[in-house]
Design a protein around this motif. Structure first.
Motif, PDB file in Angstrom:
ATOM      1  N   GLY A   1       0.807  -1.219   0.000  1.00 40.98           N
ATOM      2  CA  GLY A   1       0.000   0.000   0.000  1.00 40.98           C
ATOM      3  C   GLY A   1       0.839   1.268   0.000  1.00 40.98           C
ATOM      4  N   LYS A   2       0.177   2.378   0.193  1.00 38.53           N
ATOM      5  CA  LYS A   2       0.829   3.687   0.141  1.00 38.53           C
ATOM      6  C   LYS A   2       1.376   4.124   1.493  1.00 38.53           C
ATOM      7  CE  LYS A   2      -2.289   5.122  -3.509  1.00 38.53           C
ATOM      8  NZ  LYS A   2      -3.384   5.991  -3.878  1.00 38.53           N
ATOM      9  N   ILE A   3       1.162   3.322   2.540  1.00 38.72           N
ATOM     10  CA  ILE A   3       1.574   3.708   3.881  1.00 38.72           C
ATOM     11  C   ILE A   3       3.032   3.315   4.084  1.00 38.72           C
ATOM     12  CG2 ILE A   3       1.119   3.406   6.346  1.00 38.72           C
ATOM     13  CD1 ILE A   3      -1.789   2.590   5.399  1.00 38.72           C
ATOM     14  N   PRO A   4       3.883   4.262   4.449  1.00 37.49           N
ATOM     15  CA  PRO A   4       5.306   3.940   4.674  1.00 37.49           C
ATOM     16  C   PRO A   4       5.478   2.906   5.787  1.00 37.49           C
ATOM     17  CG  PRO A   4       4.978   6.324   4.562  1.00 37.49           C
ATOM     18  CD  PRO A   4       3.615   5.694   4.600  1.00 37.49           C
ATOM     19  N   VAL A   5       6.477   2.058   5.628  1.00 36.86           N
ATOM     20  CA  VAL A   5       6.740   0.994   6.586  1.00 36.86           C
ATOM     21  C   VAL A   5       6.979   1.555   7.982  1.00 36.86           C
ATOM     22  CG1 VAL A   5       8.360  -0.851   7.196  1.00 36.86           C
ATOM     23  CG2 VAL A   5       7.561  -0.610   4.853  1.00 36.86           C
ATOM     24  N   THR A   6       7.663   2.666   8.084  1.00 36.43           N
ATOM     25  CA  THR A   6       7.926   3.240   9.411  1.00 36.43           C
ATOM     26  C   THR A   6       6.624   3.641  10.102  1.00 36.43           C
ATOM     27  OG1 THR A   6       8.384   5.372   8.366  1.00 36.43           O
ATOM     28  CG2 THR A   6      10.277   4.022   8.934  1.00 36.43           C
ATOM     29  N   VAL A   7       5.655   4.094   9.346  1.00 40.25           N
ATOM     30  CA  VAL A   7       4.342   4.436   9.916  1.00 40.25           C
ATOM     31  C   VAL A   7       3.638   3.169  10.392  1.00 40.25           C
ATOM     32  CG1 VAL A   7       2.052   5.391   9.395  1.00 40.25           C
ATOM     33  CG2 VAL A   7       4.120   6.560   8.583  1.00 40.25           C
ATOM     34  N   ILE A   8       3.708   2.123   9.595  1.00 36.70           N
ATOM     35  CA  ILE A   8       3.083   0.849   9.971  1.00 36.70           C
ATOM     36  C   ILE A   8       3.694   0.341  11.278  1.00 36.70           C
ATOM     37  CG2 ILE A   8       2.775  -1.576   9.309  1.00 36.70           C
ATOM     38  CD1 ILE A   8       2.811  -0.558   6.342  1.00 36.70           C
ATOM     39  N   ILE A   9       5.011   0.407  11.383  1.00 37.39           N
ATOM     40  CA  ILE A   9       5.689  -0.050  12.601  1.00 37.39           C
ATOM     41  C   ILE A   9       5.283   0.810  13.788  1.00 37.39           C
ATOM     42  CG2 ILE A   9       7.922  -0.263  13.760  1.00 37.39           C
ATOM     43  CD1 ILE A   9       9.095  -1.163  11.056  1.00 37.39           C
ATOM     44  N   ASN A  10       5.286   2.123  13.624  1.00 38.64           N
ATOM     45  CA  ASN A  10       4.902   3.009  14.727  1.00 38.64           C
ATOM     46  C   ASN A  10       3.468   2.751  15.189  1.00 38.64           C
ATOM     47  OD1 ASN A  10       7.389   4.268  14.945  1.00 38.64           O
ATOM     48  ND2 ASN A  10       6.837   5.905  13.532  1.00 38.64           N
ATOM     49  N   GLU A  11       2.578   2.534  14.253  1.00 37.45           N
ATOM     50  CA  GLU A  11       1.189   2.220  14.605  1.00 37.45           C
ATOM     51  C   GLU A  11       1.118   0.907  15.381  1.00 37.45           C
ATOM     52  OE1 GLU A  11      -2.133   3.920  13.469  1.00 37.45           O
ATOM     53  OE2 GLU A  11      -0.534   5.295  14.050  1.00 37.45           O
ATOM     54  N   ALA A  12       1.860  -0.104  14.913  1.00 38.02           N
ATOM     55  CA  ALA A  12       1.868  -1.403  15.591  1.00 38.02           C
ATOM     56  C   ALA A  12       2.391  -1.264  17.021  1.00 38.02           C
ATOM     57  CB  ALA A  12       2.724  -2.398  14.803  1.00 38.02           C
ATOM     58  N   LEU A  13       3.410  -0.451  17.208  1.00 35.90           N
ATOM     59  CA  LEU A  13       3.983  -0.266  18.548  1.00 35.90           C
ATOM     60  C   LEU A  13       2.991   0.418  19.478  1.00 35.90           C
ATOM     61  CD1 LEU A  13       7.637   0.779  17.675  1.00 35.90           C
ATOM     62  CD2 LEU A  13       6.717  -1.499  18.182  1.00 35.90           C
ATOM     63  N   GLU A  14       2.327   1.436  18.989  1.00 39.27           N
ATOM     64  CA  GLU A  14       1.342   2.140  19.824  1.00 39.27           C
ATOM     65  C   GLU A  14       0.170   1.229  20.187  1.00 39.27           C
ATOM     66  OE1 GLU A  14       1.738   5.101  21.295  1.00 39.27           O
ATOM     67  OE2 GLU A  14       3.737   5.034  20.416  1.00 39.27           O
ATOM     68  N   ILE A  15      -0.249   0.419  19.237  1.00 39.46           N
ATOM     69  CA  ILE A  15      -1.350  -0.507  19.501  1.00 39.46           C
ATOM     70  C   ILE A  15      -0.901  -1.591  20.480  1.00 39.46           C
ATOM     71  CG2 ILE A  15      -2.841  -2.257  18.429  1.00 39.46           C
ATOM     72  CD1 ILE A  15      -2.939  -0.343  15.963  1.00 39.46           C
ATOM     73  N   ALA A  16       0.331  -2.091  20.324  1.00 38.41           N
ATOM     74  CA  ALA A  16       0.852  -3.093  21.262  1.00 38.41           C
ATOM     75  C   ALA A  16       0.913  -2.516  22.672  1.00 38.41           C
ATOM     76  CB  ALA A  16       2.235  -3.570  20.813  1.00 38.41           C
ATOM     77  N   LYS A  17       1.351  -1.267  22.805  1.00 35.33           N
ATOM     78  CA  LYS A  17       1.408  -0.632  24.131  1.00 35.33           C
ATOM     79  C   LYS A  17       0.009  -0.509  24.735  1.00 35.33           C
ATOM     80  CE  LYS A  17       5.374   2.237  22.994  1.00 35.33           C
ATOM     81  NZ  LYS A  17       5.771   3.621  22.682  1.00 35.33           N
ATOM     82  N   LYS A  18      -0.965  -0.194  23.907  1.00 35.51           N
ATOM     83  CA  LYS A  18      -2.330   0.012  24.396  1.00 35.51           C
ATOM     84  C   LYS A  18      -2.995  -1.304  24.806  1.00 35.51           C
ATOM     85  CE  LYS A  18      -6.816   1.964  23.148  1.00 35.51           C
ATOM     86  NZ  LYS A  18      -7.542   2.801  22.179  1.00 35.51           N
ATOM     87  N   PHE A  19      -2.816  -2.344  24.003  1.00 34.63           N
ATOM     88  CA  PHE A  19      -3.527  -3.595  24.231  1.00 34.63           C
ATOM     89  C   PHE A  19      -2.689  -4.656  24.942  1.00 34.63           C
ATOM     90  CE2 PHE A  19      -6.050  -1.612  20.927  1.00 34.63           C
ATOM     91  CZ  PHE A  19      -7.347  -1.888  21.334  1.00 34.63           C
ATOM     92  N   SER A  20      -1.383  -4.420  25.058  1.00 37.44           N
ATOM     93  CA  SER A  20      -0.519  -5.395  25.704  1.00 37.44           C
ATOM     94  C   SER A  20       0.382  -4.672  26.696  1.00 37.44           C
ATOM     95  CB  SER A  20       0.280  -6.169  24.637  1.00 37.44           C
ATOM     96  OG  SER A  20       0.839  -7.352  25.172  1.00 37.44           O
ATOM     97  N   THR A  21       1.700  -4.754  26.537  1.00 40.10           N
ATOM     98  CA  THR A  21       2.623  -4.150  27.496  1.00 40.10           C
ATOM     99  C   THR A  21       3.744  -3.401  26.788  1.00 40.10           C
ATOM    100  OG1 THR A  21       4.132  -6.041  27.560  1.00 40.10           O
ATOM    101  CG2 THR A  21       2.259  -6.093  29.087  1.00 40.10           C
ATOM    102  N   GLN A  22       4.510  -2.636  27.543  1.00 37.25           N
ATOM    103  CA  GLN A  22       5.684  -1.952  27.002  1.00 37.25           C
ATOM    104  C   GLN A  22       6.685  -2.985  26.466  1.00 37.25           C
ATOM    105  OE1 GLN A  22       6.216   1.387  26.579  1.00 37.25           O
ATOM    106  NE2 GLN A  22       8.113   0.851  25.556  1.00 37.25           N
ATOM    107  N   GLU A  23       6.851  -4.080  27.207  1.00 39.34           N
ATOM    108  CA  GLU A  23       7.763  -5.137  26.762  1.00 39.34           C
ATOM    109  C   GLU A  23       7.284  -5.739  25.446  1.00 39.34           C
ATOM    110  OE1 GLU A  23       6.464  -5.041  29.958  1.00 39.34           O
ATOM    111  OE2 GLU A  23       8.304  -4.278  30.879  1.00 39.34           O
ATOM    112  N   SER A  24       5.994  -5.835  25.296  1.00 40.45           N
ATOM    113  CA  SER A  24       5.433  -6.351  24.044  1.00 40.45           C
ATOM    114  C   SER A  24       5.784  -5.428  22.887  1.00 40.45           C
ATOM    115  CB  SER A  24       3.920  -6.489  24.145  1.00 40.45           C
ATOM    116  OG  SER A  24       3.586  -7.526  25.020  1.00 40.45           O
ATOM    117  N   ALA A  25       5.726  -4.140  23.125  1.00 39.61           N
ATOM    118  CA  ALA A  25       6.072  -3.183  22.075  1.00 39.61           C
ATOM    119  C   ALA A  25       7.527  -3.372  21.644  1.00 39.61           C
ATOM    120  CB  ALA A  25       5.828  -1.757  22.553  1.00 39.61           C
ATOM    121  N   GLN A  26       8.407  -3.640  22.585  1.00 39.31           N
ATOM    122  CA  GLN A  26       9.817  -3.874  22.245  1.00 39.31           C
ATOM    123  C   GLN A  26       9.971  -5.165  21.446  1.00 39.31           C
ATOM    124  OE1 GLN A  26      11.627  -3.775  26.120  1.00 39.31           O
ATOM    125  NE2 GLN A  26      11.535  -1.549  26.257  1.00 39.31           N
TER     126      GLN A  26
END
Length: 145
Positions: A95-120
């Motif tokens: 798609g048109k979404i840059p990979v860095t944006v996809i990763i940042n979104e995944a990290l924020e969602i992991a922090k919200k629904f899981s843990t800080q360690e999960s984001a790492q």
């Protein structure tokens, strides 16, 4: 929060239900949208992510497993596993979404629904996948990262 973030969170919740609840795709879509009301563009993007991830699940899981050193998918926390699946689907969909944006979104969602360690944990795997895709020259968003 933007409509794409909301859609990703909706898609994650549906993927989690599919993974843990073992309900059919149709049952999940029906019950999810009955319980939660969102704008049409949120719903459209969420369904695109959910259904696309399901359609490519074997390929997505294979990619994740190649980069999850010393971790089997079945041993990962369900939220982490599905955050990874969602992000890898977006990587592979070109798609048109840059990979860095996809990763940042995944990290924020992991922090919200899981843990800080999960984001790492999620970051390490997604960064490894991103690096492999860059080496292969695979277009992730129409232009190199």
């Amino acid at each position: 929060m933007g409509h794409r973030r909301i859609a990703r969170e909706c898609a994650l919740q549906m993927l989690y239900e599919l993974d843990i609840g073992k309900h059919s795709k149709e049952e999940i879509l029906h019950s999810y949208w009955r319980m939660y009301e969102h704008a049409p563009k949120v719903r459209e993007f969420a369904e695109q992510l959910f259904e696309g991830t399901i359609q490519q699940l074997k390929e997505i899981d294979k990619v994740i497993q190649e980069h999850a050193q010393n971790w089997r998918l079945s041993r990962m926390a369900a939220v982490d596993r599905n955050v990874l699946r969602l992000a890898v689907f977006e990587f592979l969909s070109g798609g048109k979404i840059p990979v860095t944006v996809i990763i940042n979104e995944a990290l924020e969602i992991a922090k919200k629904f899981s843990t800080q360690e999960s984001a790492q944990f999620v970051n390490g795997i997604l960064d490894s996948i991103k690096n492999q895709l860059n080496k292969k020259g695979q277009p992730k968003n129409g232009k190199p990262d």
